[in-house]
Every structure is written in structure tokens, then in C-alpha cells.
Design a protein around this motif. Structure first.
Motif, PDB file in Angstrom:
ATOM      1  N   UNK A   1       0.829  -1.212   0.000  1.00  0.00           N
ATOM      2  CA  UNK A   1       0.000   0.000   0.000  1.00  0.00           C
ATOM      3  C   UNK A   1       0.856   1.253   0.000  1.00  0.00           C
ATOM      4  N   UNK A   2       1.912   1.252   0.798  1.00  0.00           N
ATOM      5  CA  UNK A   2       2.812   2.412   0.832  1.00  0.00           C
ATOM      6  C   UNK A   2       3.429   2.651  -0.534  1.00  0.00           C
ATOM      7  N   UNK A   3       3.868   1.576  -1.182  1.00  0.00           N
ATOM      8  CA  UNK A   3       4.460   1.691  -2.510  1.00  0.00           C
ATOM      9  C   UNK A   3       3.445   2.209  -3.522  1.00  0.00           C
ATOM     10  N   UNK A   4       2.208   1.726  -3.427  1.00  0.00           N
ATOM     11  CA  UNK A   4       1.171   2.172  -4.360  1.00  0.00           C
ATOM     12  C   UNK A   4       0.892   3.660  -4.202  1.00  0.00           C
ATOM     13  N   UNK A   5       0.756   4.111  -2.957  1.00  0.00           N
ATOM     14  CA  UNK A   5       0.505   5.535  -2.725  1.00  0.00           C
ATOM     15  C   UNK A   5       1.707   6.389  -3.129  1.00  0.00           C
ATOM     16  N   UNK A   6       2.915   5.884  -2.864  1.00  0.00           N
ATOM     17  CA  UNK A   6       4.119   6.620  -3.223  1.00  0.00           C
ATOM     18  C   UNK A   6       4.222   6.796  -4.736  1.00  0.00           C
ATOM     19  N   UNK A   7       3.976   5.720  -5.486  1.00  0.00           N
ATOM     20  CA  UNK A   7       4.048   5.801  -6.946  1.00  0.00           C
ATOM     21  C   UNK A   7       2.962   6.716  -7.492  1.00  0.00           C
ATOM     22  N   UNK A   8       1.741   6.602  -6.947  1.00  0.00           N
ATOM     23  CA  UNK A   8       0.639   7.437  -7.422  1.00  0.00           C
ATOM     24  C   UNK A   8       0.924   8.909  -7.153  1.00  0.00           C
ATOM     25  N   UNK A   9       1.421   9.228  -5.956  1.00  0.00           N
ATOM     26  CA  UNK A   9       1.780  10.617  -5.647  1.00  0.00           C
ATOM     27  C   UNK A   9       2.923  11.099  -6.537  1.00  0.00           C
ATOM     28  N   UNK A  10       3.879  10.213  -6.811  1.00  0.00           N
ATOM     29  CA  UNK A  10       4.993  10.567  -7.696  1.00  0.00           C
ATOM     30  C   UNK A  10       4.521  10.886  -9.102  1.00  0.00           C
ATOM     31  N   UNK A  11       3.557  10.120  -9.591  1.00  0.00           N
ATOM     32  CA  UNK A  11       3.003  10.407 -10.915  1.00  0.00           C
ATOM     33  C   UNK A  11       2.320  11.772 -10.935  1.00  0.00           C
ATOM     34  N   UNK A  12       1.630  12.105  -9.826  1.00  0.00           N
ATOM     35  CA  UNK A  12       0.996  13.420  -9.740  1.00  0.00           C
ATOM     36  C   UNK A  12       2.022  14.541  -9.784  1.00  0.00           C
ATOM     37  N   UNK A  13       3.132  14.377  -9.052  1.00  0.00           N
ATOM     38  CA  UNK A  13       4.196  15.383  -9.066  1.00  0.00           C
ATOM     39  C   UNK A  13       4.843  15.485 -10.441  1.00  0.00           C
ATOM     40  N   UNK A  14       4.983  14.340 -11.107  1.00  0.00           N
ATOM     41  CA  UNK A  14       5.553  14.340 -12.460  1.00  0.00           C
ATOM     42  C   UNK A  14       4.655  15.118 -13.422  1.00  0.00           C
ATOM     43  N   UNK A  15       3.342  14.888 -13.326  1.00  0.00           N
ATOM     44  CA  UNK A  15       2.402  15.629 -14.167  1.00  0.00           C
ATOM     45  C   UNK A  15       2.440  17.118 -13.877  1.00  0.00           C
ATOM     46  N   UNK A  16       2.508  17.477 -12.584  1.00  0.00           N
ATOM     47  CA  UNK A  16       2.577  18.894 -12.211  1.00  0.00           C
ATOM     48  C   UNK A  16       3.861  19.527 -12.747  1.00  0.00           C
ATOM     49  N   UNK A  17       4.971  18.773 -12.692  1.00  0.00           N
ATOM     50  CA  UNK A  17       6.243  19.295 -13.217  1.00  0.00           C
ATOM     51  C   UNK A  17       6.150  19.539 -14.724  1.00  0.00           C
ATOM     52  N   UNK A  18       5.455  18.661 -15.451  1.00  0.00           N
ATOM     53  CA  UNK A  18       5.290  18.869 -16.888  1.00  0.00           C
ATOM     54  C   UNK A  18       4.476  20.127 -17.183  1.00  0.00           C
ATOM     55  N   UNK A  19       3.461  20.372 -16.371  1.00  0.00           N
ATOM     56  CA  UNK A  19       2.659  21.583 -16.552  1.00  0.00           C
ATOM     57  C   UNK A  19       3.506  22.824 -16.288  1.00  0.00           C
ATOM     58  N   UNK A  20       4.338  22.790 -15.249  1.00  0.00           N
ATOM     59  CA  UNK A  20       5.209  23.928 -14.929  1.00  0.00           C
ATOM     60  C   UNK A  20       6.205  24.170 -16.053  1.00  0.00           C
ATOM     61  N   UNK A  21       6.797  23.091 -16.588  1.00  0.00           N
ATOM     62  CA  UNK A  21       7.744  23.233 -17.703  1.00  0.00           C
ATOM     63  C   UNK A  21       7.040  23.848 -18.908  1.00  0.00           C
ATOM     64  N   UNK A  22       5.817  23.401 -19.190  1.00  0.00           N
ATOM     65  CA  UNK A  22       5.056  23.958 -20.313  1.00  0.00           C
ATOM     66  C   UNK A  22       4.804  25.448 -20.094  1.00  0.00           C
ATOM     67  N   UNK A  23       4.453  25.836 -18.865  1.00  0.00           N
ATOM     68  CA  UNK A  23       4.156  27.240 -18.578  1.00  0.00           C
ATOM     69  C   UNK A  23       5.398  28.119 -18.695  1.00  0.00           C
ATOM     70  N   UNK A  24       6.581  27.575 -18.354  1.00  0.00           N
ATOM     71  CA  UNK A  24       7.813  28.360 -18.405  1.00  0.00           C
ATOM     72  C   UNK A  24       8.441  28.398 -19.798  1.00  0.00           C
TER      73      UNK A  24
END
Length: 199
Positions: free
Chosen positions: A50-73
């Protein structure tokens, strides 16, 4: 002259001992948490999975947010729509999965099942690429083509096994990763202890 040489030798010995203690501290700081994670995964696969699942899911969210920030910059004339769409979808799906997992008592099953399916898909893709590599190696007459074919077959079978029971497969995968991380932690700790004794 002798005093200078003796002083330099003492300073070198002191620096070596300091470096040895630093290496020991770094090795223990890396090795002990890895051993703890490995033991947790082996003796409590549910909590580790469960910890691994939540960690990976949260990591994917951060990765998506980073892509949005890169697009904006990125300057307007060089912006890629694909980057924005991928970032929004990745971050959105991650947030949706995390939100859904907290709505019901067994909401985590959806996250675990989705991640297992993704792992099976990637394993199957790797197996297919190994089939193509086998075909190329065989046509070239290279040695070891049979091993590549065997690896492809095993990857395909593993993907089928994961898809047949995604929930239990996820906990098995996390246990295997736990064993790997625990062994890595033991190796790092042993190497740090040996390095400190040499210094």
C-alpha cells in the motif's frame, strides 16, 4: 625535518580516520533504512504494498505537475501541446486515484489494480521487444539468442500471471522489491563497515 614528516603523517592518519568515520556514517545512513524497508516488505507485504502504491501514485501526480510547470515556463512559440496534455492527464489521474482511494474502506484496491495492470503491460512490452531482439540475433547468427527468447517467454508469462490476479501480484512484486532493497542495504552497510576498518 623529522618533526615535519611526523606531523604530516599524523595529520594524514587523522584525515583518514575522519574520512573512514564519514564513510561509515554515510553507509549506515543509506543501508539501515533500506534494510528496514526490506524487512517491512517481507514481513508486512500489505503495508509495504500500500505504501508503494501511494508513493508511486503521488509521484506520478508530481511528475504531471512538473510537466505543466515546464510547459508554462517555455516560451509561447516553443510550447508543446502534448506536454501540457500529458501533464494534465497524469496529474489529474493521480489526484483522482488518490481521492477515490480515500472515499471507501477498500478504495486502495483500484490503485493497486491499476498499478499492477501497468506493471503487467510494461512487462509484456519488454517481453515483446525481447522476441524481436531474438529474431534479429538469430538472423545474424549471434550467440545467446536462446537466452533472449527464454527471457521474452518468461516476461510474457509473468505479465499473464500478474493480470490473472493483479491484487496479490502487486503484493508479491512489493515483497520481491523489499528483498532486493534489504539485500542492497546489507551490502551498503557491510561495505561502509569494511571501508571504515581499512581507514
Amino acid at each position: 625535518m623529522n618533526n615535519t614528516t611526523h606531523t604530516a603523517s599524523l595529520q594524514a592518519d587523522g584525515a583518514a580516520r575522519t574520512n573512514g568515520r564519514g564513510a561509515l556514517a554515510r553507509g549506515l545512513a543509506a543501508g539501515i533504512p533500506l534494510i528496514a524497508i526490506g524487512l517491512l516488505a517481507v514481513f508486512s507485504p500489505l503495508a509495504a504494498g500500500l505504501s508503494l502504491a501511494y508513493f508511486i501514485t503521488a509521484g506520478l501526480g508530481l511528475y504531471g505537475a512538473a510537466q505543466i510547470v515546464v510547459w508554462a515556463k517555455t516560451p509561447r512559440e516553443r510550447r508543446s501541446t502534448d506536454l501540457l496534455v500529458n501533464g494534465v492527464l497524469t496529474a489529474g489521474l493521480s489526484l483522482l486515484a488518490l481521492w477515490a482511494s480515500f472515499q471507501t474502506q477498500f478504495g486502495f484496491v483500484g490503485i493497486v489494480t491499476a498499478l499492477s495492470a501497468a506493471a503487467a503491460f510494461l512487462t509484456l512490452l519488454h517481453g515483446v521487444s525481447q522476441f524481436f531482439a531474438f529474431s534479429r540475433l538469430r538472423s545474424e547468427g549471434a550467440e545467446g539468442a536462446g537466452w533472449v527468447l527464454a527471457a521474452g517467454v518468461l516476461n510474457a508469462l509473468l505479465a499473464i500471471i500478474i493480470l490473472s490476479n493483479p491484487l496479490m501480484s502487486w503484493f508479491a512484486i512489493s515483497t520481491v522489491w523489499g528483498i532486493y532493497l534489504g539485500a542492497l542495504g546489507v551490502a551498503l552497510t557491510a561495505e561502509a563497515v569494511a571501508e571504515s576498518r581499512r581507514a
